[in-house]
Design a protein around this motif. Structure first.
Motif, PDB file in Angstrom:
ATOM      1  N   UNK B 214       0.858  -1.171   0.000  1.00 51.70           N
ATOM      2  CA  UNK B 214       0.000   0.000   0.000  1.00 51.70           C
ATOM      3  C   UNK B 214       0.901   1.230   0.000  1.00 51.70           C
ATOM      4  N   UNK B 224       3.201   3.935   5.348  1.00 54.09           N
ATOM      5  CA  UNK B 224       2.254   2.825   5.171  1.00 54.09           C
ATOM      6  C   UNK B 224       2.899   1.692   4.358  1.00 54.09           C
ATOM      7  N   UNK B 226       5.635   0.223   4.802  1.00 53.31           N
ATOM      8  CA  UNK B 226       6.654  -0.503   5.569  1.00 53.31           C
ATOM      9  C   UNK B 226       6.681  -1.993   5.206  1.00 53.31           C
ATOM     10  N   UNK B 227       7.879  -2.489   4.995  1.00 52.39           N
ATOM     11  CA  UNK B 227       8.077  -3.925   4.796  1.00 52.39           C
ATOM     12  C   UNK B 227       9.267  -4.341   5.643  1.00 52.39           C
ATOM     13  N   UNK B 228       9.293  -5.609   6.018  1.00 54.41           N
ATOM     14  CA  UNK B 228      10.450  -6.097   6.750  1.00 54.41           C
ATOM     15  C   UNK B 228      11.312  -6.897   5.787  1.00 54.41           C
ATOM     16  N   UNK B 252       4.140 -11.120   6.312  1.00 56.90           N
ATOM     17  CA  UNK B 252       3.764  -9.795   6.804  1.00 56.90           C
ATOM     18  C   UNK B 252       3.292  -8.914   5.640  1.00 56.90           C
ATOM     19  N   UNK B 255      -0.233  -9.736   4.597  1.00 59.81           N
ATOM     20  CA  UNK B 255      -1.241  -9.261   5.549  1.00 59.81           C
ATOM     21  C   UNK B 255      -1.401  -7.748   5.449  1.00 59.81           C
ATOM     22  N   UNK B 256      -0.285  -7.036   5.326  1.00 51.35           N
ATOM     23  CA  UNK B 256      -0.382  -5.579   5.251  1.00 51.35           C
ATOM     24  C   UNK B 256      -1.084  -5.145   3.960  1.00 51.35           C
ATOM     25  N   UNK B 258      -3.501  -6.501   2.613  1.00 51.34           N
ATOM     26  CA  UNK B 258      -4.950  -6.732   2.720  1.00 51.34           C
ATOM     27  C   UNK B 258      -5.613  -5.836   3.764  1.00 51.34           C
ATOM     28  N   UNK B 259      -4.883  -4.900   4.339  1.00 45.79           N
ATOM     29  CA  UNK B 259      -5.400  -4.162   5.498  1.00 45.79           C
ATOM     30  C   UNK B 259      -6.754  -3.506   5.233  1.00 45.79           C
ATOM     31  N   UNK B 260      -6.963  -3.036   4.009  1.00 45.34           N
ATOM     32  CA  UNK B 260      -8.182  -2.268   3.753  1.00 45.34           C
ATOM     33  C   UNK B 260      -9.175  -3.018   2.872  1.00 45.34           C
ATOM     34  N   UNK B 262     -11.755  -4.670   3.416  1.00 49.12           N
ATOM     35  CA  UNK B 262     -13.153  -4.385   3.711  1.00 49.12           C
ATOM     36  C   UNK B 262     -13.532  -2.992   3.207  1.00 49.12           C
TER      37      UNK B 262
END
Ligand SMILES: Cc1cc2nc3c(=O)[nH]c(=O)nc-3n(C[C@H](O)[C@H](O)[C@H](O)COP(=O)(O)OP(=O)(O)OC[C@H]3O[C@@H](n4cnc5c(N)ncnc54)[C@H](O)[C@@H]3O)c2cc1C
Ligand SMILES: Cc1cc2nc3c(=O)[nH]c(=O)nc-3n(C[C@H](O)[C@H](O)[C@H](O)COP(=O)(O)OP(=O)(O)OC[C@H]3O[C@@H](n4cnc5c(N)ncnc54)[C@H](O)[C@@H]3O)c2cc1C
Ligand code: SF4
Ligand code: SF4
Ligand code: FES
Lengths: 470, 277
Positions: B214, B224, B226-228, B252, B255-256, B258-260, B262
């Motif tokens: 994102x 926003x 951010x990645x590891x 990670x 998952x990040x 998919x944060x939005x 919804x």
């Protein structure tokens, strides 16, 4: 004015009408409604018009405070505007966001007699009054043929542009985002500084002939060296926009934000009208804000307005909160909760990668350190858990490395800031000036404007005496 | 306003956009992206620059119509304007004398791998391009890609074009190449890049991926993205988007991303029923 001044001084500071806390915590409209002309004149008449005013030296741009207040008292608003704008190009903004209690008002002699003069509110009144007037035609000076590039459309850059264009230089502002204003548009929320106010000030600059290039990232779209081929001088006012995250595990869980992200979604991208606007903002139930400055207050109060229960976690006590007192009080009135002497140590997540709370540790205040502040120390064995579905880091920002990285010959300080002479704004690189947060690290609007003013003066001097030494 | 020169479907769900952005066209390098806004008050989305013409001042973007913004974009006719095309952003892809390089592209990555392959080959690398899709009707730009590669290999999952299979067949393909590649570069959806990285890890071939996170500003301001990577936190927009695929924390990232999920479907549903099905 026909009225005769009252014989006895009325010592009561006039309060500014505000939206009631229960109402305003449900909307994003401006909290403080501003003085009416009558209230402004009443308040102005309280000023003693001191011969040697204490307030003026404590304003970073040395606004002639008794001068403009005298005009208000007399009902001569346009005269007041002239005096005010001589020193401060953005009065509607400073009147709203300056930390007056530490600056001008902090030294007003009336402190113990009915309260200091509400200098900020009067300034705001005049600024707003001026923008509501019929737009007068502007007399522009004869062009000098010199061209200046300004990087960053925040308060520092806008001030440089305003000052230089009025001296006849051609000015182009390059701004990375799609809107001018810097933190004023992406950070400070609508309920404290309406974006309309910023737009009006920016439009004024446009009418003065400043050219604005949004969506232009200097260092990427084009480097400073390339700008220098086309411009006589470059001013860097790129701010301190790189967000910090406190060092703890779990910061990359969903629901963990930087203050910049949270506020940008809501302000710049107008997330408060989502889904009418399309940048998504998530509805949270319980929001934690880590920090205690203005930025933290803004995040907490925004979260509240989006329907969440909102808590500020601060590792010292209320007395040490770095935010403006007025904003702390506003936050308290609206129902923001405060958890003092609290240090989060870990974001805890659920199985889907969403934050579900914070592990915290209690702090106690030790002896005052060299800076006079009592430093917080963890209380051993006091770890506990607080449930949250969002965590916002509001612990600070530093300058963005983009410009330093693409301008190898400019001197950079230890904290990634651009090094510039305090009096002139000159950097180590010929024909490049800098000022505002990019030099000082995160500070205030008025300091950024003050730095812009000094740099503009120095740039003008340089442009008027070509060939002078760097 | 940035004028649209051409905006048309390329294959189902993928559009090609050519837009006037002279300043970007002048300075863009392979692997960089732009931030696009489709309307006032619209969202800012990152799209890779798949080609450009610095003389005409235009850039070409290939985008997948996936959510509200890309659907709205797909409905704009040539001649219209975009309020924002900001860039070029992100770091350029590292272009060096590696010897033999395999470039993998899927989805929009079939387009965005093009300038990378071109630059690598121009300086003398041997370039093999592998493109992957569910079926052959989802492939595009094959002629273009042939011109900038020594070898173009097509994989389709239904076998309707090229080899039947998917990106997990990468080791088998690499084995049959005349030279072992010194580097693999993958572009496209995160899933493709993750699978490609998993395949090359046991082979110990350095693999560079261009992460799809994102983003809002794209300049390092919001965090926003951010990645590891290798256990340290990076901002994809300024530290990347290109990273060592063997060191990315893919779980990670997914998952990040998919944060939005919804929230993102709300404006899509409410965009006056004009969204494509
Ligand atoms: C949430 C929040 C609340 C605050 N509240 C207050 C308050 O109440 N009172 C107060 O006095 N101060 C407050 N501050 C601080 C104040 O806003 C800043 O000190 C001030 O805005 C600094 O001005 P500036 O012009 O130096 O930088 P900024 O306002 O940061 O503007 C810099 C601009 O430069 C742009 N830019 C950056 N890099 C580039 C590039 N490479 N190319 C082109 N453009 C670029 C940025 O996009 C930005 O628009 C607050 C700050 C925040 C974040
Ligand atoms: C550096 C960079 C370069 C990019 N280059 C391109 C490009 O050249 N072409 C292109 O089409 N896209 C590219 N992307 C991805 C692109 O930015 C998104 O597809 C876009 O933001 C979607 O916007 P939207 O509003 O239409 O959809 P949204 O409403 O944002 O998305 C709808 C839903 O689909 C999911 N989703 C979105 N994109 C993807 C995806 N790629 N894979 C899986 N799920 C997804 C999201 O989680 C979301 O919930 C790039 C991303 C980055 C970070
Ligand atoms: S600019 Fe700020 S500090 Fe100066 S007088 Fe105005 S409100 Fe006070
Ligand atoms: S110190 Fe107070 S009373 Fe005196 S001039 Fe300043 S505002 Fe007026
Ligand atoms: S997109 Fe905002 S920091 Fe990377």
């Amino acid at each position: 004015m026909a009225e005769t001044a009252p014989k006895k001084l009325d010592l009561q500071r006039r309060p500014m009408p505000k939206q009631e806390p229960e109402v305003r915590s449900q909307n994003f409209d401006e909290v403080a409604l501003g003085y009416t002309p009558e209230l402004a004149m009443e308040e102005a008449r309280r000023c003693l018009m001191c011969k040697r005013p204490q307030c003026v030296p404590h304003c970073p741009v040395e606004v002639d405070i008794p001068g403009f207040i005298h005009c208000i008292a007399e009902g001569d608003f346009s005269g007041g505007v002239r005096i005010l704008k001589g020193k401060n190009a953005l009065p509607s903004i400073c009147g709203r966001v300056c930390p007056q209690e530490e600056q001008c008002e902090g030294s007003c002699v009336l402190a113990k007699r009915g309260g200091t003069i509400a200098i900020g509110r009067l300034e705001r009144f005049l600024g707003d009054w001026a923008s509501a007037q019929e737009q007068q035609s502007i007399d522009l000076p004869t062009p000098t043929g010199k061209r200046v590039a300004v990087i960053g459309g925040g308060p520092a850059g806008l001030t440089v542009a305003a000052d230089l264009v009025q001296l006849g230089h051609e000015v182009v502002i390059y701004e990375a985002l799609h809107k001018m204003g810097g933190v004023l548009v992406y950070g400070i929320p609508e309920f404290r500084l309406p974006k309309k106010t910023v737009e009006t000030e920016v439009d004024y600059l446009r009418r003065l002939g400043v050219e604005m290039k949004p969506d232009y990232i200097v260092g990427k779209t084009r480097t400073i060296d390339s700008l220098l081929e086309e411009f006589d001088a470059v001013f860097v006012g790129a701010g301190a926009g790189l967000p910090w995250f406190s060092e703890m595990p779990g910061n990359n869980l969903n629901g963990v934000y930087s203050a910049n992200e949270y506020l940008t979604r809501i302000n710049l991208m107008k997330g408060f009208s989502f889904p009418k606007t399309i940048t998504p903002v998530r509805e949270h139930q319980r929001v934690a804000v880590i920090g205690g400055g203005n930025v933290a207050m803004d995040c907490a109060r925004s979260a509240l307005r989006l329907g969440a229960r909102s808590t500020i976690l601060y590792r010292r006590s209320r007395d040490e909160l770095p935010a403006r007192l007025e904003e702390v009080e506003n936050a308290e009135e609206e129902g923001v909760e405060f958890s003092f002497l609290t240090l989060p140590t870990r974001c805890v997540g659920d199985d889907n990668g969403w934050v579900k709370g914070l592990e915290c540790i209690r702090m106690e205040l030790g002896e005052p350190d060299a800076s006079g502040r009592r430093s917080p120390m963890p209380v051993e064995g006091s770890e506990y858990f607080l449930p949250f579905d969002a965590v916002i880091h509001a612990i600070g920002n530093s300058p963005n490395p983009l410009i330093p990285a693409t301008t190898p010959d400019i001197e950079i300080g230890r904290k990634g800031n651009i090094v510039a002479d305090e009096a002139t704004g000159k950097t180590s690189k010929p024909r490049v000036w800098a000022g505002g947060d990019v030099v000082t690290g995160a500070a205030t609007v008025i300091l950024a404007m003050g730095a812009g003013r000094k740099a503009a003066r120095s740039i003008h001097e340089y442009l008027s005496n070509p060939g002078s030494e760097w | 306003m940035f004028k649209l020169i051409e905006n048309r479907p390329l294959v189902p769900n993928l559009h090609m956009l050519r837009v006037e952005a002279p300043e970007v066209a002048r300075s863009v390098q392979p692997g960089q992206f732009v931030i696009v806004r489709v309307e006032e008050d619209g969202e800012r989305i990152p799209l890779s620059v798949a080609d450009w013409d610095s003389e005409q001042g235009t850039i070409t973007l290939i985008y997948m119509t996936i959510g509200a913004t890309t659907h709205r974009l797909s409905r704009l006719p040539a001649g219209d304007g975009l309020p924002t095309v900001a860039g070029p952003l992100g770091n350029a892809m590292e272009i060096d004398h590696f010897g033999s390089v395999v470039c993998v592209g899927g989805c929009y990555g079939i387009g965005s791998i093009y300038p990378i392959a071109r630059a690598l080959r121009e300086i003398g690398n041997t370039v093999t391009i592998i493109i992957e899709a569910r079926s052959s009707y989802l492939l595009y730009w094959q002629e273009k890609l042939k011109q900038v590669s020594d070898r173009l290999i097509v994989i389709t999952r239904d076998g309707s074009g090229g080899l039947k299979g998917h990106i997990d067949n990468l080791p088998a393909i690499i084995e049959r190449l005349p030279q072992r590649p010194q580097r693999v570069i993958a572009n496209g959806c995160n899933f493709l890049m993750m699978r490609a990285s998993e395949q090359t890890r046991p082979l110990a071939i350095p693999t560079i991926v261009s992460l799809n996170t994102l983003m809002i500003d794209g300049t390092g301001m919001c965090g926003v993205c951010r990645v590891t990577v290798d256990d340290t936190v990076k901002f994809a927009c300024v530290d990347g988007p290109h990273f060592d695929g063997h060191k990315v924390d893919w779980a990670e990232l997914n998952k990040r991303r998919q944060a939005y999920l919804r929230e993102e479907t709300i404006p899509l549903r409410s965009s006056a029923g004009t969204a494509e099905q």
